[in-house]
Design an enzyme around this catalytic site. Structure first.
Site, PDB file in Angstrom:
ATOM      1  N   LYS A 233       0.829  -1.190   0.000  1.00  0.00           N
ATOM      2  CA  LYS A 233       0.000   0.000   0.000  1.00  0.00           C
ATOM      3  C   LYS A 233       0.872   1.252   0.000  1.00  0.00           C
ATOM      4  O   LYS A 233       1.821   1.370   0.789  1.00  0.00           O
ATOM      5  CB  LYS A 233      -0.903   0.019   1.235  1.00  0.00           C
TER       6      LYS A 233
ATOM      7  N   ASP B  51      -0.278  -0.004  -4.650  1.00  0.00           N
ATOM      8  CA  ASP B  51      -1.719   0.281  -4.643  1.00  0.00           C
ATOM      9  C   ASP B  51      -1.967   1.615  -3.937  1.00  0.00           C
ATOM     10  O   ASP B  51      -1.706   1.754  -2.743  1.00  0.00           O
ATOM     11  CB  ASP B  51      -2.443  -0.852  -3.915  1.00  0.00           C
TER      12      ASP B  51
ATOM     13  N   GLU C 161      -1.724   0.470  -8.987  1.00  0.00           N
ATOM     14  CA  GLU C 161      -3.135   0.104  -8.884  1.00  0.00           C
ATOM     15  C   GLU C 161      -3.967   1.261  -8.345  1.00  0.00           C
ATOM     16  O   GLU C 161      -3.551   1.948  -7.398  1.00  0.00           O
ATOM     17  CB  GLU C 161      -3.273  -1.103  -7.957  1.00  0.00           C
TER      18      GLU C 161
ATOM     19  N   GLU D 181     -11.419  -2.947  -9.182  1.00  0.00           N
ATOM     20  CA  GLU D 181     -12.039  -3.605  -8.032  1.00  0.00           C
ATOM     21  C   GLU D 181     -13.331  -2.936  -7.591  1.00  0.00           C
ATOM     22  O   GLU D 181     -14.153  -3.561  -6.924  1.00  0.00           O
ATOM     23  CB  GLU D 181     -11.060  -3.657  -6.862  1.00  0.00           C
TER      24      GLU D 181
ATOM     25  N   ASP E 290     -13.697  -7.894  -9.224  1.00  0.00           N
ATOM     26  CA  ASP E 290     -13.908  -8.656  -7.992  1.00  0.00           C
ATOM     27  C   ASP E 290     -15.203  -9.428  -8.172  1.00  0.00           C
ATOM     28  O   ASP E 290     -16.277  -8.833  -8.309  1.00  0.00           O
ATOM     29  CB  ASP E 290     -13.993  -7.715  -6.787  1.00  0.00           C
TER      30      ASP E 290
ATOM     31  N   HIS F 188      -9.411  -9.079  -8.311  1.00  0.00           N
ATOM     32  CA  HIS F 188      -9.229  -8.543  -6.970  1.00  0.00           C
ATOM     33  C   HIS F 188      -9.865  -9.490  -5.966  1.00  0.00           C
ATOM     34  O   HIS F 188     -10.979  -9.982  -6.173  1.00  0.00           O
ATOM     35  CB  HIS F 188      -9.898  -7.168  -6.888  1.00  0.00           C
TER      36      HIS F 188
ATOM     37  N   GLU G  95      -4.766 -12.526  -6.291  1.00  0.00           N
ATOM     38  CA  GLU G  95      -4.410 -11.728  -5.115  1.00  0.00           C
ATOM     39  C   GLU G  95      -4.639 -12.560  -3.859  1.00  0.00           C
ATOM     40  O   GLU G  95      -5.753 -13.028  -3.609  1.00  0.00           O
ATOM     41  CB  GLU G  95      -5.242 -10.448  -5.042  1.00  0.00           C
TER      42      GLU G  95
END
Length: 376
Positions: free
Chosen positions: A166, A194, A220, A246, A269, A296, A330
């Site tokens: 992150k 991300d 991302e 996502e 997702d 995702h 993921e």
């Protein structure tokens, strides 16, 4: 074989004081999900998972049951199409679509059990038995600076070949975090980053440019999912792949991305976008546009199992004997009882891959004790 009952089950797993973790915009103090149990007239049960706030999902249960109950499990996608056509004023970017996602996953699970086949064979054929993954971690916490390096050190000890971390607090923070990760992980591990939509275009451009020396595999969600025009501008301005999706619903949302040239990696997702029903359409869109796909997964065990079957059934095209970058699953490293405790046999990585469950349907068995423990 007709559907005779539909039941939504709310699950909540608090993490405890001081254990919240998350992303640039917020931290999560717990995990929650909505399970979908679909029962057929012979007693066969199918299980699905719906993303989002359980109370909102539960509010949709009677409305969706009025359409689903009495329908053949093999005809369920026509029911979804009818719902969207008749109730188009509701839109598709909402919890109704997440609830439909869970129902579709449950229907495919039940159909596979009836036929004695894994879901992957029902949605395109099972091309592979084990799926490569990236480890998703490097989370922000209540004390982000001291907590970050230990997370990366654990990734290095585990020997993961691809990881996601992150970022998104600021360009300075982004550089510091990625530099730390690269130093600990070494030159050969693929590092994905991300931002979780926390930037405007100018900040995203600065961050991506400054991260170039560290060879990130993709950036991302650099911008809000609605900002397709600026995602396209960013994508044209950098050689680093842009990944997003996502927070998008149905193939219609993803087509806006592909029409604009706004992404290199599509990330549906299945517990939100419309289940396998829409997930297959999104895969065909990626196929037609020659774009990469990486679903995702940040929910519970059922969503993880669904993503495994989804990837296992994806075509190899345009590759043949040599695959430069395989489709990656993921795999969330965060504490998540709804993933680790929900199944009698948890889905775990081994030797750099995660095996696709072999049994009929999703190939998983829910632990009733876990339903009791985490039932909201």
């Amino acid at each position: 074989m007709k559907i005779t009952a539909l039941k939504f089950i709310a699950l909540t797993a608090p993490l405890g004081d001081g254990k919240a973790y998350g992303m640039s915009k917020s931290l999560s103090a717990g995990r929650q999900s909505t399970l979908v149990r679909l029962t057929l007239e012979d007693g066969t049960e199918g299980w699905g998972e719906a993303w989002g706030m359980p109370p909102v999902n539960l509010a949709y249960e009677p409305f969706l049951a009025s359409y689903v109950v009495g329908t053949s499990v093999f005809d369920i996608e026509h029911v979804f199409g009818r719902i969207l056509a008749r109730h188009y004023h509701f839109g598709v970017q909402n919890q109704m679509m997440a609830a439909i996602s869970g129902i579709d996953i449950a229907a495919k699970d039940a159909a596979g059990k009836l036929l004695g086949l894994p879901v992957s064979r029902l949605i395109g054929g099972r091309r592979i038995d084990a799926v490569p993954f990236y480890a998703s971690g490097g989370y922000l916490t209540e004390t982000p600076e001291p907590d970050f390096a230990p997370q990366i050190e654990e990734m290095a000890k585990a020997g993961y070949r691809a990881v996601k971390i992150k970022i998104g607090v600021s360009p300075d923070s982004d550089v510091a975090r990625v530099a730390t990760a690269r130093e600990i992980l070494g030159p050969d591990v693929e590092i994905l980053v991300d931002i979780n939509t926390n930037y405007t275009l100018d900040i995203a451009l600065e961050s991506v440019a400054r991260l170039a020396p560290y060879r990130v595999g993709w950036v991302e969600e650099p911008l809000a999912p609605q900002d397709v025009a600026n995602l396209a501008r960013l994508n044209r301005a950098t050689t680093v792949p842009i990944a997003t999706g996502e927070a998008l619903y149905t193939v219609f949302d993803f087509k806006r991305l592909t029409d604009a040239g706004a992404a290199d990696v599509l990330q549906p997702d299945l517990t939100l976008c419309g289940g396998f029903w829409q997930g297959r359409k999104i895969a065909e869109l990626a196929h037609a546009c020659h774009l990469r796909l990486s679903p995702h997964v940040w929910g519970g065990a059922i969503g993880l199992a669904a993503a495994l079957h989804y990837i296992a059934a994806l075509p190899l095209y345009p590759h043949s004997d040599n695959v430069p970058k395989p489709v990656l699953l993921e795999y969330d490293l965060g504490v998540n009882p709804l993933r680790s405790d929900l199944l009698k046999a948890p889905i775990l990585p081994q030797d750099g891959v995660i095996r696709v469950p072999d049994g009929p349907g999703l190939g998983i068995e829910i632990d009733p004790a876990a339903l009791e423990r985490y039932g909201a």
